[in-house]
Scaffold this active site. Structure first.
Site, PDB file in Angstrom:
ATOM      1  N   PRO A 152       0.818  -1.218   0.000  1.00  0.00           N
ATOM      2  CA  PRO A 152       0.000   0.000   0.000  1.00  0.00           C
ATOM      3  C   PRO A 152       0.856   1.274   0.000  1.00  0.00           C
ATOM      4  CG  PRO A 152      -0.713  -1.521   1.741  1.00  0.00           C
ATOM      5  CD  PRO A 152       0.535  -2.080   1.171  1.00  0.00           C
ATOM      6  N   GLU A 192       3.243  -8.165   8.673  1.00  0.00           N
ATOM      7  CA  GLU A 192       3.362  -6.698   8.734  1.00  0.00           C
ATOM      8  C   GLU A 192       4.321  -6.162   7.674  1.00  0.00           C
ATOM      9  OE1 GLU A 192       1.146  -5.373  10.765  1.00  0.00           O
ATOM     10  OE2 GLU A 192       0.741  -7.475  11.214  1.00  0.00           O
ATOM     11  N   ARG A 217      -2.635  -8.461 -20.718  1.00  0.00           N
ATOM     12  CA  ARG A 217      -3.559  -8.196 -21.826  1.00  0.00           C
ATOM     13  C   ARG A 217      -3.008  -7.173 -22.805  1.00  0.00           C
ATOM     14  NH1 ARG A 217      -6.378  -3.710 -21.322  1.00  0.00           N
ATOM     15  NH2 ARG A 217      -8.198  -4.273 -22.526  1.00  0.00           N
ATOM     16  N   ASP A 229      -8.857   1.626 -28.888  1.00  0.00           N
ATOM     17  CA  ASP A 229      -8.461   1.686 -27.486  1.00  0.00           C
ATOM     18  C   ASP A 229      -7.842   3.028 -27.140  1.00  0.00           C
ATOM     19  OD1 ASP A 229      -9.327  -0.650 -26.504  1.00  0.00           O
ATOM     20  OD2 ASP A 229      -7.352  -1.421 -25.955  1.00  0.00           O
TER      21      ASP A 229
HETATM   22  N1  4GX Z   1      -1.496  -2.909  -3.009  1.00  0.00           N
HETATM   23  N2  4GX Z   1      -0.801  -5.571   0.822  1.00  0.00           N
HETATM   24  C1  4GX Z   1       1.589  -6.102   1.270  1.00  0.00           C
HETATM   25  C2  4GX Z   1       2.338  -6.735   3.496  1.00  0.00           C
HETATM   26  C3  4GX Z   1       2.834  -5.419   4.001  1.00  0.00           C
HETATM   27  C4  4GX Z   1       2.381  -4.891   5.205  1.00  0.00           C
HETATM   28  C5  4GX Z   1       2.864  -3.669   5.638  1.00  0.00           C
HETATM   29  C6  4GX Z   1       4.227  -3.582   3.706  1.00  0.00           C
HETATM   30  C7  4GX Z   1       3.803  -3.028   4.901  1.00  0.00           C
HETATM   31  C8  4GX Z   1      -1.344  -4.135  -1.179  1.00  0.00           C
HETATM   32  C9  4GX Z   1      -2.064  -3.107  -1.828  1.00  0.00           C
HETATM   33  C10 4GX Z   1      -1.630  -4.658   0.175  1.00  0.00           C
HETATM   34  C11 4GX Z   1      -1.152  -6.050   2.157  1.00  0.00           C
HETATM   35  C12 4GX Z   1       0.416  -6.181   0.286  1.00  0.00           C
HETATM   36  C13 4GX Z   1       0.040  -5.969   3.110  1.00  0.00           C
HETATM   37  N3  4GX Z   1       3.768  -4.753   3.277  1.00  0.00           N
HETATM   38  N4  4GX Z   1      -0.381  -4.503  -2.002  1.00  0.00           N
HETATM   39  N5  4GX Z   1       1.200  -6.651   2.549  1.00  0.00           N
HETATM   40  N6  4GX Z   1      -3.110  -2.425  -1.380  1.00  0.00           N
HETATM   41  O1  4GX Z   1      -2.622  -4.275   0.738  1.00  0.00           O
HETATM   42  O2  4GX Z   1      -0.451  -3.767  -3.120  1.00  0.00           O
END
Ligand code: 4GX
Length: 252
Positions: free
Chosen positions: A88, A115, A153, A168
């Protein structure tokens, strides 16, 4: 294109990649996807891949050594691969990024759980961090699948050649116009007459109008990025004069 996925849950990837368009693309050899189980690179006999965070706090952190060993094995086969960590905290994923990634011969996707990963993994191996949206998943696996789907795709030969790349790009950064198929009348709901007219110029204009209308009503932010012609601006003026007709929820 080659895609290597480093994950603790390789089985999550089996069925999504066997179905439909992606399945066919893999069958045809247009995409080669491999999953690497990070647990196979843990060196202790219990194959531990996570540990408590230094400094204390909730949850577990993925250890650096198993990921480093898995990465080094993958990279020993293709040192020029582009390595992405799904998180995220990454750059918000969009179509432009999908297009750029589709030009790369080899991607490595690292999927985190718990985490997150030890910060040193990022420093050592990660070229780019990408987020698929502002919400929290239980791991990076579904995010990796979204990215692969969007990139695949765009690869030559993956979608049928009957799909016009020109069309497109003409509708790029606009929302789609409404589509209909048979029957022309369903429970008293009629397909817009113009679509049955056979008048291709009029149909094109109608579709452009409806794409512009939807974008203006639902995602006005996209209109700033869209390349609009003078004709488009005329159509938009008409739309604005007609006012916001159809109301949809704001999703909150
Ligand atoms: N877009 N996640 C990564 C593990 C995590 C936890 C804390 C870093 C810090 C996500 C998203 C996503 C969940 C993948 C937590 N990494 N990945 N994961 N939204 O939510 O890509």
């Amino acid at each position: 294109m080659k895609v290597d996925i480093l994950t603790l849950f390789p089985n999550m990837f089996s069925s999504p990649f066997q179905e439909s368009i992606l399945g066919k693309a893999i069958e045809k050899g247009l995409i080669q996807i491999r999953t690497i189980n990070i647990r196979d690179y843990a060196f202790d006999k219990h194959q531990v891949v996570d540990d408590t965070p230094y400094g204390g706090g909730q949850g577990m952190v993925m250890k650096v050594e198993p990921i480093a060993r898995a990465m080094e094995w993958v990279k020993s086969q293709a040192s020029s691969a582009w390595t992405i960590y799904l998180t995220p905290q990454g750059n918000p994923f969009n179509q432009k990024m999908a297009q750029n990634l589709s030009n790369r011969p080899h991607l490595i996707l690292l999927c985190g759980r718990y985490e997150g990963i030890d910060e040193r993994v990022r420093e050592l191996f990660v070229d780019e961090e990408i987020s698929i949206g502002d919400y929290v998943l239980t791991g990076g696996e579904l995010a990796a699948m979204v990215l692969i789907d969007a990139v695949s795709r765009l690869l030559p030969g993956v979608l049928g050649s009957d799909r016009s790349a020109e069309e497109d790009s003409f509708f790029q950064s606009l929302l789609e116009f409404p589509q209909y198929t048979r029957p022309s009348s369903f429970r008293g709901m009629e397909v817009p007459e113009i679509l049955l007219s056979g008048n291709h110029a009029a149909i094109s204009r109608w579709r452009r109008m409806e794409a512009l209308r939807r974008t203006w009503m639902r995602r006005p932010d996209l209109l700033e990025k869209a390349s609009l012609s003078n004709d488009d601006r005329e159509l938009l003026k008409e739309i604005v004069e007609q006012g916001r007709g159809e109301k949809i929820g704001d999703g909150v």
